[in-house]
Design an enzyme around this catalytic site. Structure first.
Site, PDB file in Angstrom:
ATOM      1  CG  HIS B 279      14.713  16.839 -35.429  1.00 51.65           C
ATOM      2  ND1 HIS B 279      14.067  18.028 -35.611  1.00 51.65           N
ATOM      3  CD2 HIS B 279      14.006  15.915 -36.109  1.00 51.65           C
ATOM      4  CE1 HIS B 279      13.003  17.832 -36.388  1.00 51.65           C
ATOM      5  NE2 HIS B 279      12.933  16.552 -36.702  1.00 51.65           N
ATOM      6  CG  ASP B 291       8.981  17.309 -37.792  1.00 49.22           C
ATOM      7  OD1 ASP B 291       9.961  16.763 -37.257  1.00 49.22           O
ATOM      8  OD2 ASP B 291       8.945  17.632 -39.000  1.00 49.22           O
ATOM      9  CD  GLU B 325      15.127  15.786 -39.656  1.00 49.45           C
ATOM     10  OE1 GLU B 325      14.910  14.913 -40.509  1.00 49.45           O
ATOM     11  OE2 GLU B 325      14.367  16.764 -39.511  1.00 49.45           O
ATOM     12  CG  ASP B 353      12.028  13.175 -36.928  1.00 46.42           C
ATOM     13  OD1 ASP B 353      11.115  13.970 -36.657  1.00 46.42           O
ATOM     14  OD2 ASP B 353      12.847  13.355 -37.858  1.00 46.42           O
ATOM     15  CG  HIS B 423       7.773  20.283 -42.414  1.00 45.12           C
ATOM     16  ND1 HIS B 423       8.566  19.921 -43.479  1.00 45.12           N
ATOM     17  CD2 HIS B 423       8.265  19.602 -41.346  1.00 45.12           C
ATOM     18  CE1 HIS B 423       9.480  19.055 -43.070  1.00 45.12           C
ATOM     19  NE2 HIS B 423       9.320  18.836 -41.784  1.00 45.12           N
TER      20      HIS B 423
END
Lengths: 458, 458
Positions: B279, B291, B325, B353, B423
């Site tokens: 993504h 990510d 995503e 991913d 994240h």
């Protein structure tokens, strides 16, 4: 008769299934203990951040000896002791300086003296520089080398999956380069760092002048991969450019140091010895977290995990923190010497000296029968993603160790990132992941447990 | 008759051995190409360092669409196109501020708003805070929650070897926490970051208010693991302390964005489609290198490697860079919608991913027959240390994709370090190792090659 054979077969199979189940549960406890209740990460934190680089003969190496000894003493082992060993003492001196001198332009480049190198003249060394890709190239060039600095620039081969193979294919330039170039009249050597990536860190490491006369010793240093590329490119444009470097390193008299040893006496076969170990010394540029702080604390953790689990090994289990792997191997030599004179019988020697990354398996030096037995334990290791059981080099510190029926093994972590850090400024604690370190310790403990249970094949 | 069966058997075996040998050589070329002649690392360098964080609806996400499209256009594919998709646009606003307010002491702690959260009142929110370890705890506490901030503090379980399992065991606190706490009258929630290590990075991620009325939306944020420990400890000493946080995030109207698609038409079965993808969007705190920048460039690399090798797939090969995503999954939805309305037949969907770390294997969603076939290729992958073929979740973007006889797979890299970065502010390019990234791309390419050669079992 047939029936009794059948019965024996069924009983045997049930017994094997039961044993397999029991071993599976023990490995589960080992990994759980490592991931939730281990000390290796905090030990390494201290070694790396409170002590730092631990080159043989340095004050830090001595601090590391006493720190690890004191920590082993808290684990309730049967004995903790030091083995005296005389080690070489080489010191780097002032930070090295180097330039590419291209007509009137001076380009500063990062270098570091190789361990064991002599210094340049006080004001440095300025000379034409000639690029080669192997020691064999020297003979081809012959007289053209005289009075020049030889620049060894063969890169590590990126095609190998195992990066240690690429290291092995390159390291002769670092180890033998100066000695060989000196024979052709070179005045110094500059070696491309043993590093698969392009960056600005020069990577040190040991070199040897072998048996050439002292008068022919020439200074030698490693250059970062980025600077090696730049130097090569600049040389292509101007083959007459000069290179300047200055280093003030020196070899001092040998000093007294120690291997650190901790031991749990075997409950059934105290005469059989299983060794786990890593090396306590490190290079001086960083704190040596991967090389080999990780191996040191993982080895200590093996005994710690057994103690925490209340597991009493049947054979004697020893952790040995070897001194001077990096530039002499004197600790390993001494350990073997003492083992021999004490008529000790080693059944296992397991070293961790390939970094603190996610463990993948073991590299084994043993006969076919033991290799088959150990490979047969693969399914027990599968839940922990340990899958690679191969024949190959086990560890430098246990290289000399011999015993009847000895299994030697090296922990095999993922090797992709190792040479990003190896012997360079960035081999520091922040490059260590706690879980990866702990999984390595658990993997070592599991192999020791299985060897302890089933012995080695005689 | 017997002789002819024997002959057929021998021929068949020779054929299989030959095929195995040929495949072995193809995989060798794939890995070699990836390690010596790939573009994924420089693509990622651009995505991460020239563009940066790519949250859906942002200018950076748009830049990433056009950059990857333009790069795919250089590869000589049969077509490169965009799929329009409306995506949610959430913006973080000013940097969040938070304090533990313990009597007269204010301790600043690092937090970040969760994706989709509403803002606090302009001057922030000050309220008593109550610690829970699960959503189930809320019902136990009942009225005690009213008017308070709920602090979800269940840590990720360190015992799992696969860290994604621990993530799965925790993430309900982040995703559903605010919605559930709101039902009990909470005024906000603070969630322990989904991170296995103790550090100072708050980790964002999507949350959902589900179908509760807008008037009951409460602000929610993640707190770093170190600060979560501190808050918990401080709360134990003083259960009446207050917590203050201020965030100005908001949900804006949906905007138009795109999936990026590149395609090589199948030479024999153009009607069968194999998809590789990752993504393109990422969270906004860092540049999303793991990510999922890694998955994006690895997927692009699959087509690039085939082109460089001159391999023409028999089935149509598509790279899809999915948008959104992270906070909506609209790109994956749109892709499936179009596939269905175009009556496309997908035989493979492979997503990367799970970070750009050393590849270990695949997580497969398929029937038993295909699982057996793919697991049977293990020996071909062994030289590349790919060993883990398991059944499990393949990827979020391909979750909705259905076709008769579809094999869905997720690349499975080493997972130990993933949640150190996931994240958070430190998911940046320097956390990527070039070789690990390339090995992942080669591993994906190898699976696509084998599926292309042998199809899926029908």
């Amino acid at each position: 008769m047939k029936k009794s054979i059948m019965l024996a077969f069924v009983l045997c199979n049930s017994f094997l299934a039961l044993a397999q189940k029991k071993d599976g549960l023990v490995l589960q406890t080992i990994y759980k203990t490592a991931l939730t209740n281990s000390q290796c990460y905090s030990w390494l934190d201290y070694l790396s951040n409170q002590i730092g680089g631990r080159l043989s003969g340095s004050t830090n190496a001595e601090k590391a000896v006493f720190y690890t000894k004191s920590q082993l003493e808290t684990l309730g082992l049967d004995r903790v002791f030091l083995q005296e060993v005389m080690v070489p003492k080489w010191v780097r001196g002032d930070k090295e300086v180097a330039y590419i001198v291209n007509n009137k332009t001076k380009i500063a480049v990062p270098i570091c003296a190789l361990g064991g190198s002599v210094a340049t003249p006080k004001n440095g060394l300025l000379a034409p520089i000639i690029e080669v890709h192997s020691i064999a190239d020297l003979a081809q060039l012959g007289d053209k080398i005289k009075g020049k600095i030889v620049f060894f620039n063969r890169p590590m081969d990126p095609e190998n999956i195992e990066t240690f193979k690429s290291y092995g294919g390159c390291v002769d330039q670092r180890f033998d380069g100066a000695k060989e170039a000196s024979k052709w009249g070179a005045v110094g050597t500059i070696v491309r760092s043993m590093n698969l990536r392009l960056d600005d860190f020069p990577h040190t490491g040991v070199q040897s002048y072998g048996d050439i006369p002292k008068s022919q010793y020439i200074p030698t240093a490693a250059i970062s991969t980025n600077a090696a590329e730049l130097l090569s490119k600049t040389l292509k444009k101007n083959p007459t450019l000069k290179f300047y470097f200055k280093q003030s390193c020196q070899q001092l008299p040998d000093v007294l140091s120690y291997n650190v040893v901790g031991e749990i006496k075997g409950s059934t076969h105290p005469e059989n010895i299983m060794v786990v170990g890593g090396h306590l010394d490190s290079w001086d540029l960083a704190d040596g977290s991967h090389d080999d702080g990780a191996g040191v604390v993982q080895s200590m953790e093996v005994l710690n995990i057994f103690k925490k689990m209340g597991y009493k090994p049947q054979n004697t289990l020893r952790v040995v923190l070897f001194m001077n792997e990096e530039n002499g191997g004197k600790g390993g030599e001494k350990y073997q010497e003492l083992a021999q004179s004490n008529h000790e019988n080693h059944i296992l020697a397991l070293e961790s000296d390939s970094g603190g990354f996610s463990p993948r398996g073991f590299s084994l030096e043993c006969d076919e029968a033991n290799f088959a037995t150990i490979s047969g334990w693969k399914t027990l290791f599968e839940p922990y993603l340990i899958h690679s059981f191969v024949k190959g080099h086990s560890g430098s510190d246990i290289e000399l160790l011999t015993s009847k029926n000895l299994v030697k093994a090296g922990l095999k972590p993922d090797s992709q990132r190792y040479f990003d850090y190896h012997h360079a400024l960035n081999d520091t604690f922040d490059a260590i992941n706690k879980r990866e370190l702990e999984l390595g310790a658990a993997t070592m403990t599991s192999l020791v447990y299985l060897i302890d249970q089933y012995g080695v094949v005689k």
